[in-house]
Design a protein around this motif. Structure first.
Motif, PDB file in Angstrom:
ATOM      1  N   GLU A   4       1.042  -1.340  -0.145  1.00  0.00           N
ATOM      2  CA  GLU A   4       0.052   0.200  -0.130  1.00  0.00           C
ATOM      3  C   GLU A   4       1.063   1.173   0.038  1.00  0.00           C
ATOM      4  O   GLU A   4       0.633   1.819  -0.421  1.00  0.00           O
ATOM      5  CB  GLU A   4      -0.911  -0.179   0.952  1.00  0.00           C
ATOM      6  N   ALA A   5       1.941   1.176   0.725  1.00  0.00           N
ATOM      7  CA  ALA A   5       2.967   2.399   0.518  1.00  0.00           C
ATOM      8  C   ALA A   5       3.402   2.247  -0.759  1.00  0.00           C
ATOM      9  O   ALA A   5       3.621   3.507  -1.192  1.00  0.00           O
ATOM     10  CB  ALA A   5       3.949   1.924   1.894  1.00  0.00           C
ATOM     11  N   LEU A   6       4.091   1.129  -1.300  1.00  0.00           N
ATOM     12  CA  LEU A   6       4.394   1.343  -2.323  1.00  0.00           C
ATOM     13  C   LEU A   6       3.645   2.322  -3.475  1.00  0.00           C
ATOM     14  O   LEU A   6       4.287   2.914  -4.092  1.00  0.00           O
ATOM     15  CB  LEU A   6       4.732   0.430  -2.190  1.00  0.00           C
ATOM     16  N   ARG A   7       2.127   1.580  -3.371  1.00  0.00           N
ATOM     17  CA  ARG A   7       1.643   1.989  -4.305  1.00  0.00           C
ATOM     18  C   ARG A   7       1.536   3.751  -4.445  1.00  0.00           C
ATOM     19  O   ARG A   7       1.793   4.093  -5.091  1.00  0.00           O
ATOM     20  CB  ARG A   7       0.028   0.593  -3.797  1.00  0.00           C
ATOM     21  N   ILE A   8       1.023   4.201  -2.770  1.00  0.00           N
ATOM     22  CA  ILE A   8       0.792   5.423  -2.975  1.00  0.00           C
ATOM     23  C   ILE A   8       2.442   6.417  -3.110  1.00  0.00           C
ATOM     24  O   ILE A   8       2.309   7.611  -4.176  1.00  0.00           O
ATOM     25  CB  ILE A   8       0.801   5.663  -1.629  1.00  0.00           C
ATOM     26  N   HIS A   9       3.442   5.834  -3.364  1.00  0.00           N
ATOM     27  CA  HIS A   9       4.744   6.350  -2.980  1.00  0.00           C
ATOM     28  C   HIS A   9       4.669   6.189  -5.074  1.00  0.00           C
ATOM     29  O   HIS A   9       5.667   7.437  -5.324  1.00  0.00           O
ATOM     30  CB  HIS A   9       6.380   5.940  -2.444  1.00  0.00           C
ATOM     31  N   ARG A  10       4.401   5.701  -5.259  1.00  0.00           N
ATOM     32  CA  ARG A  10       4.934   5.428  -6.565  1.00  0.00           C
ATOM     33  C   ARG A  10       3.749   6.494  -7.426  1.00  0.00           C
ATOM     34  O   ARG A  10       4.295   7.064  -8.179  1.00  0.00           O
ATOM     35  CB  ARG A  10       4.112   4.453  -7.049  1.00  0.00           C
ATOM     36  N   THR A  11       2.490   6.990  -6.813  1.00  0.00           N
ATOM     37  CA  THR A  11       1.986   7.981  -7.562  1.00  0.00           C
ATOM     38  C   THR A  11       2.117   9.541  -6.834  1.00  0.00           C
ATOM     39  O   THR A  11       1.922  10.593  -7.557  1.00  0.00           O
ATOM     40  CB  THR A  11       0.252   7.623  -7.613  1.00  0.00           C
ATOM     41  N   THR A  12       3.375  10.111  -5.640  1.00  0.00           N
ATOM     42  CA  THR A  12       3.007  10.797  -5.676  1.00  0.00           C
ATOM     43  C   THR A  12       4.464  10.952  -5.068  1.00  0.00           C
ATOM     44  O   THR A  12       4.687  12.525  -4.387  1.00  0.00           O
ATOM     45  CB  THR A  12       2.331  11.026  -3.679  1.00  0.00           C
ATOM     46  N   ASP A  13       5.526  10.397  -5.117  1.00  0.00           N
ATOM     47  CA  ASP A  13       6.745  10.537  -5.264  1.00  0.00           C
ATOM     48  C   ASP A  13       7.353  11.524  -5.908  1.00  0.00           C
ATOM     49  O   ASP A  13       7.444  11.415  -6.954  1.00  0.00           O
ATOM     50  CB  ASP A  13       7.648   9.714  -4.700  1.00  0.00           C
ATOM     51  N   THR A  14       8.366  12.673  -5.111  1.00  0.00           N
ATOM     52  CA  THR A  14       9.201  13.187  -5.767  1.00  0.00           C
ATOM     53  C   THR A  14      10.531  13.066  -5.333  1.00  0.00           C
ATOM     54  O   THR A  14      10.397  12.495  -4.005  1.00  0.00           O
ATOM     55  CB  THR A  14       8.798  14.919  -5.517  1.00  0.00           C
ATOM     56  N   VAL A  15      11.135  13.653  -5.450  1.00  0.00           N
ATOM     57  CA  VAL A  15      12.883  13.410  -4.557  1.00  0.00           C
ATOM     58  C   VAL A  15      12.850  14.414  -3.704  1.00  0.00           C
ATOM     59  O   VAL A  15      12.690  15.293  -3.513  1.00  0.00           O
ATOM     60  CB  VAL A  15      14.116  13.303  -5.408  1.00  0.00           C
ATOM     61  N   PRO A  16      12.807  13.955  -2.531  1.00  0.00           N
ATOM     62  CA  PRO A  16      12.569  14.695  -0.571  1.00  0.00           C
ATOM     63  C   PRO A  16      13.848  15.203  -1.082  1.00  0.00           C
ATOM     64  O   PRO A  16      14.789  15.367  -2.025  1.00  0.00           O
ATOM     65  CB  PRO A  16      12.966  14.068  -0.576  1.00  0.00           C
TER      66      PRO A  16
END
Length: 108
Positions: A54-66
């Protein structure tokens, strides 16, 4: 005890999902915490994988390089790789580690 901790986290996750939606980064944070808990404390790899996924699914759609340059996708993939290694699912673990490494290389 620890059971109350998990129940509180799961309750918070459900409440936050209804408030923020299923794809909010806060949901990914809570799912990661639950995934790590099940991975390291209960040894329930099925539950751990459910939350990590679930976390991976969310991060794949929202992740930008911090700001620190470390991708949340790569972090979760590394957590998944560790969990799969613990579960003796080595080929799947290698896939997760390889994808995490590729992301790290791209992001420098």
């Amino acid at each position: 005890g620890s059971t109350n901790f998990v129940q509180e986290l799961e309750t918070e996750l459900e409440q936050q999902r209804s408030v923020l939606g299923a794809s909010h980064p806060k949901i990914a944070e809570l799912a990661t915490a639950l995934g790590l808990y099940h991975q390291h404390v209960t040894g329930n790899f099925e539950e751990s994988m459910r939350y990590h996924s679930e976390a991976l699914r969310i991060h794949r759609t929202t992740d930008t390089v911090p700001e620190n340059g470390v991708s949340n996708v790569a972090i979760v993939l590394t957590d998944i790789g560790r969990m799969l290694t613990q579960a003796s699912k080595f080929e799947e673990a290698i896939e997760a580690y390889n994808e995490a490494m590729q992301i790290h290389m791209i992001n420098g």
